[in-house]
Design an enzyme around this catalytic site. Structure first.
Site, PDB file in Angstrom:
ATOM      1  N   GLY A   1      -0.149  11.029  -9.155  1.00  0.00           N
ATOM      2  CA  GLY A   1      -1.248  11.988  -8.991  1.00  0.00           C
ATOM      3  C   GLY A   1      -0.858  13.194  -8.158  1.00  0.00           C
ATOM      4  O   GLY A   1      -1.162  14.339  -8.488  1.00  0.00           O
ATOM      5  N   ARG A   2      -0.134  12.948  -7.055  1.00  0.00           N
ATOM      6  CA  ARG A   2       0.215  14.062  -6.164  1.00  0.00           C
ATOM      7  C   ARG A   2       1.401  14.865  -6.673  1.00  0.00           C
ATOM      8  O   ARG A   2       1.853  15.810  -6.015  1.00  0.00           O
ATOM      9  CB  ARG A   2       0.459  13.533  -4.744  1.00  0.00           C
ATOM     10  CG  ARG A   2       1.464  12.410  -4.651  1.00  0.00           C
ATOM     11  CD  ARG A   2       1.421  11.749  -3.278  1.00  0.00           C
ATOM     12  NE  ARG A   2       2.269  10.564  -3.183  1.00  0.00           N
ATOM     13  CZ  ARG A   2       1.901   9.336  -3.539  1.00  0.00           C
ATOM     14  NH1 ARG A   2       0.714   9.125  -4.048  1.00  0.00           N
ATOM     15  NH2 ARG A   2       2.733   8.312  -3.392  1.00  0.00           N
TER      16      ARG A   2
ATOM     17  N   GLU B   1     -15.508   9.442  -7.038  1.00  0.00           N
ATOM     18  CA  GLU B   1     -15.972  10.796  -6.703  1.00  0.00           C
ATOM     19  C   GLU B   1     -16.015  11.662  -7.967  1.00  0.00           C
ATOM     20  O   GLU B   1     -16.995  12.356  -8.243  1.00  0.00           O
ATOM     21  CB  GLU B   1     -15.022  11.462  -5.692  1.00  0.00           C
ATOM     22  CG  GLU B   1     -15.075  10.891  -4.293  1.00  0.00           C
ATOM     23  CD  GLU B   1     -14.063   9.778  -4.073  1.00  0.00           C
ATOM     24  OE1 GLU B   1     -13.635   9.123  -5.058  1.00  0.00           O
ATOM     25  OE2 GLU B   1     -13.712   9.546  -2.902  1.00  0.00           O
TER      26      GLU B   1
ATOM     27  N   GLU C   1       0.789  10.879   1.743  1.00  0.00           N
ATOM     28  CA  GLU C   1       0.476   9.782   0.823  1.00  0.00           C
ATOM     29  C   GLU C   1       1.775   9.157   0.305  1.00  0.00           C
ATOM     30  O   GLU C   1       1.808   7.995  -0.089  1.00  0.00           O
ATOM     31  CB  GLU C   1      -0.398  10.281  -0.347  1.00  0.00           C
ATOM     32  CG  GLU C   1      -1.214   9.173  -0.994  1.00  0.00           C
ATOM     33  CD  GLU C   1      -2.182   9.658  -2.069  1.00  0.00           C
ATOM     34  OE1 GLU C   1      -1.717  10.158  -3.103  1.00  0.00           O
ATOM     35  OE2 GLU C   1      -3.402   9.521  -1.882  1.00  0.00           O
TER      36      GLU C   1
ATOM     37  N   LYS D   1     -11.537   2.341  -0.230  1.00  0.00           N
ATOM     38  CA  LYS D   1     -12.283   2.507  -1.492  1.00  0.00           C
ATOM     39  C   LYS D   1     -13.122   1.266  -1.760  1.00  0.00           C
ATOM     40  O   LYS D   1     -14.297   1.358  -2.120  1.00  0.00           O
ATOM     41  CB  LYS D   1     -11.315   2.674  -2.661  1.00  0.00           C
ATOM     42  CG  LYS D   1     -10.714   4.048  -2.823  1.00  0.00           C
ATOM     43  CD  LYS D   1      -9.936   4.091  -4.141  1.00  0.00           C
ATOM     44  CE  LYS D   1      -9.014   5.283  -4.203  1.00  0.00           C
ATOM     45  NZ  LYS D   1      -8.150   5.298  -5.380  1.00  0.00           N
TER      46      LYS D   1
ATOM     47  N   HIS E   1      -3.780  32.649  16.629  1.00  0.00           N
ATOM     48  CA  HIS E   1      -4.934  32.880  17.513  1.00  0.00           C
ATOM     49  C   HIS E   1      -5.750  31.614  17.692  1.00  0.00           C
ATOM     50  O   HIS E   1      -6.914  31.675  18.088  1.00  0.00           O
ATOM     51  CB  HIS E   1      -5.789  34.012  16.941  1.00  0.00           C
ATOM     52  CG  HIS E   1      -5.022  35.294  16.874  1.00  0.00           C
ATOM     53  ND1 HIS E   1      -4.942  36.172  17.933  1.00  0.00           N
ATOM     54  CD2 HIS E   1      -4.235  35.807  15.894  1.00  0.00           C
ATOM     55  CE1 HIS E   1      -4.164  37.187  17.593  1.00  0.00           C
ATOM     56  NE2 HIS E   1      -3.712  36.984  16.359  1.00  0.00           N
TER      57      HIS E   1
ATOM     58  N   LYS F   1      -6.421  11.273 -13.346  1.00  0.00           N
ATOM     59  CA  LYS F   1      -5.357  10.500 -13.990  1.00  0.00           C
ATOM     60  C   LYS F   1      -5.919   9.182 -14.515  1.00  0.00           C
ATOM     61  O   LYS F   1      -5.731   8.825 -15.668  1.00  0.00           O
ATOM     62  CB  LYS F   1      -4.233  10.249 -12.974  1.00  0.00           C
ATOM     63  CG  LYS F   1      -3.121   9.406 -13.526  1.00  0.00           C
ATOM     64  CD  LYS F   1      -2.006   9.202 -12.521  1.00  0.00           C
ATOM     65  CE  LYS F   1      -1.057   8.140 -13.050  1.00  0.00           C
ATOM     66  NZ  LYS F   1       0.021   7.820 -12.126  1.00  0.00           N
TER      67      LYS F   1
END
Ligand code: F6P
Length: 544
Positions: A270-271, A214, A356, A507, A387, A208
């Site tokens: 963003g999410r 990253e 978030e 960050k 399990h 965005k």
């Protein structure tokens, strides 16, 4: 901006008192006393059927929770979101992911302009590009057909497309391979490009902001990898790199032609973005028709939220149950357990969406909350989780309200096993709610000393969410259901569900420490003793 403190409302006070009475009640009693309970507390929303009967609530609990929604202005918040008010107040932004799935003839006005035509213009460009890649018409720099699409992005620019790609894997183009790179760990890109031919590889850089370290670092290394395969011919970038962003300037600065850029807008968080151009990799994978079917699923849940009375409104009710458990019964986590292997990344996707959004400690007016907000969200697909960690859900000391998501039918070739999968889901919901009493255990012939160990208290609440099949539309409905649940909870808690300041400090420090690690004369004493020691260990390892 003034915000209602929910804990000062009369509904909250009434719920505190009410929890004293209902908290100790067992689901066995609640079901025994009310033969109509399962029918009354099962609701439909678009193609989803949602069984909320196995929750530790009475009709009075729901009435009080609905009062709380009324007293905290949930209805106004929903309308404010849909109508484009800047409800992301700390960033001064509208919150209009619902516009991403608006029908072409809808009108949603932002700053005096209808944004829906822009949304559809980008969707049309995405469709045209996707079709070119899918058909082989879009070729690489040397004329080879694209065989692999690599999406480079992180957070919302990764989790959504990846989750949906896996969920809809039955629809993926048979001759195309898809990979997703997110982590700054160089192993991620290395593994994703292993065995690929640069001439047949298309990178989508999805960010965005186009400033995320990253993503930009991985994209730079991907470009180096590509150019190494083309003897450094920089002209190759134009055919092998496209960008998805709101930031044309940074895209250009990176060296991607803005003609190969697909845009979106600041009013998409963003999410909340994978149905925007951030979903380009997904659209290439499943095709524009299926993508549009997914959007129509989102839209039907949007309509449900906006037009259904709260006492039948599934995202609102789910949000209220979450508030009940978090704030009145004190249950800190929420598990999402999809009985569908293809939803294996759904819990991870929801972690960002929910945590978030609602992992906040301050109300909109900046005052500190005096109550808990967003729960810890986690999960894994059933039956695998059974399990592994279900032991704790059944017999541990922490109560974990859970969503079990299941499907009534499966592809023909999966049908026989699917029956067993479904049986497991229903069995878990039953076991969680009703357990097994010491008397039942003893009667079944257990040795007396083992009776306590083999007893299941039960009274573990769960929602069962059912749909016929995991289609693109149903996936859209599921995602929108959770988005709206998060909105409603944030409205009740009086927090801003749409900013994420909590990611900033880490960050900034990572950039600072990264610079220190890379410096020619590092000074490893700029931090606290623990941080200094860790930095020193790294520096010493590098020099040894
Ligand atoms: O750091 C958190 C975050 O801003 C998320 O909200 C977002 O989804 C992610 O980083 C990636 O951001 P971008 O799409 O701008 O690269």
């Amino acid at each position: 901006m003034t915000t209602t403190d929910p804990s000062q409302t009369s509904a909250w006070q009434a719920l505190v008192a009410h929890a004293e009475q209902v908290g100790p009640m067992h689901l066995r009693e609640l079901f025994a006393a009310d033969t109509d309970r399962a029918t009354r507390l099962t609701f439909d929303a678009a193609d989803l059927t949602v069984d909320m009967s196995k929750h530790r609530v009475t009709d009075q609990t729901i009435r009080l929770l609905l009062d709380l929604a009324a007293q905290t202005g949930v209805a106004d918040k929903i309308e404010a979101m849909f109508s484009g008010e800047p409800i992301n107040s700390t960033e001064g932004r509208e919150v209009l992911h619902t516009a991403l799935r608006a029908a072409p003839d809808d009108s949603i006005i932002v700053d005096g302009e209808n944004v829906v035509p822009d949304v559809h213009e980008v969707l049309d460009r995405m469709a045209a590009f996707s079709e070119r890649v899918r058909s082989g018409d879009w070729v690489g720099h040397s004329g080879s057909r694209i065989r692999t699409v690599v999406n480079i992005g992180i957070g919302g620019s990764d989790l959504g497309p990846l989750m949906a790609f896996r969920a809809l894997s039955a629809e993926v183009h048979p001759n195309l391979d898809f990979r997703f790179v997110s982590n700054i760990d160089p192993a991620n890109l290395l593994d994703a490009t292993a065995g690929l031919d640069p001439a047949e590889t298309l990178f989508i850089v999805a960010s965005k902001t186009f400033t995320t370290i990253e993503t930009l670092t991985n994209a730079r290394h991907a470009r180096d990898w590509l150019l190494a395969g083309y003897d450094g011919d920089a002209a190759a970038v134009a055919k092998h790199f496209v960008a998805v962003s709101t930031n044309a300037e940074q895209v250009e600065a990176f060296g991607i032609d803005t003609n190969n850029m697909f845009g979106f807008w600041d009013w998409v968080g963003g999410r909340y973005s994978f149905e925007s151009a951030i979903g380009l990799s997904l659209m290439i994978a499943i095709g524009a028709d299926s993508f549009h079917e997914m959007l129509s699923g989102f839209r039907s849940m949007d309509q449900h939220l906006r037009s259904t009375p709260f006492d039948h409104n599934v995202p609102v009710l789910a949000a209220l149950l979450g508030v009940w458990y978090r704030n009145f019964l004190g249950f800190p986590t929420h598990a999402v357990l999809p009985y569908a292997q293809r939803l294996d990344r759904f819990p991870a996707y929801l972690q960002q969406l929910d945590m978030e959004s609602n992992g906040k400690s301050n109300r909109l007016d900046g005052s500190r909350v005096g109550y808990d907000t967003g729960p810890i969200v986690w999960g894994e697909p059933g039956t695998n989780g059974q399990h592994a960690f279900y032991q704790l859900i059944h017999q541990g000391t922490t109560i974990i309200p859970s969503d079990l998501i299941g499907f009534l039918s499966a592809d023909e070739d999966l049908a026989p096993q699917h029956e067993l999968l479904f049986a497991n889901m229903v069995a878990q919901a039953e076991a969680l709610a009703f357990g097994k009493t010491p008397e039942e255990v003893a009667e079944a012939g257990s040795a007396p000393d083992l009776v306590p160990h083999r007893t299941f208290e039960g009274n573990r609440p769960s929602t069962v969410i059912l749909a016929k099949a995991l289609t693109p539309s149903v996936l859209g409905q599921l995602v929108a259901f959770y988005e709206h649940k998060v909105l409603v909870q944030g409205a009740i808690w009086g927090i801003n569900s749409f900013d994420q300041w909590g990611v900033e400090l880490g960050k900034a420090l990572a950039t600072q420490i990264g610079n220190e690690l890379g410096s020619a004369s590092p000074e490893p004493d700029k931090h606290d003793a623990s941080t200094n020691a860790l930095i020193e260990m790294f520096l010493n390892a590098g020099s040894s």
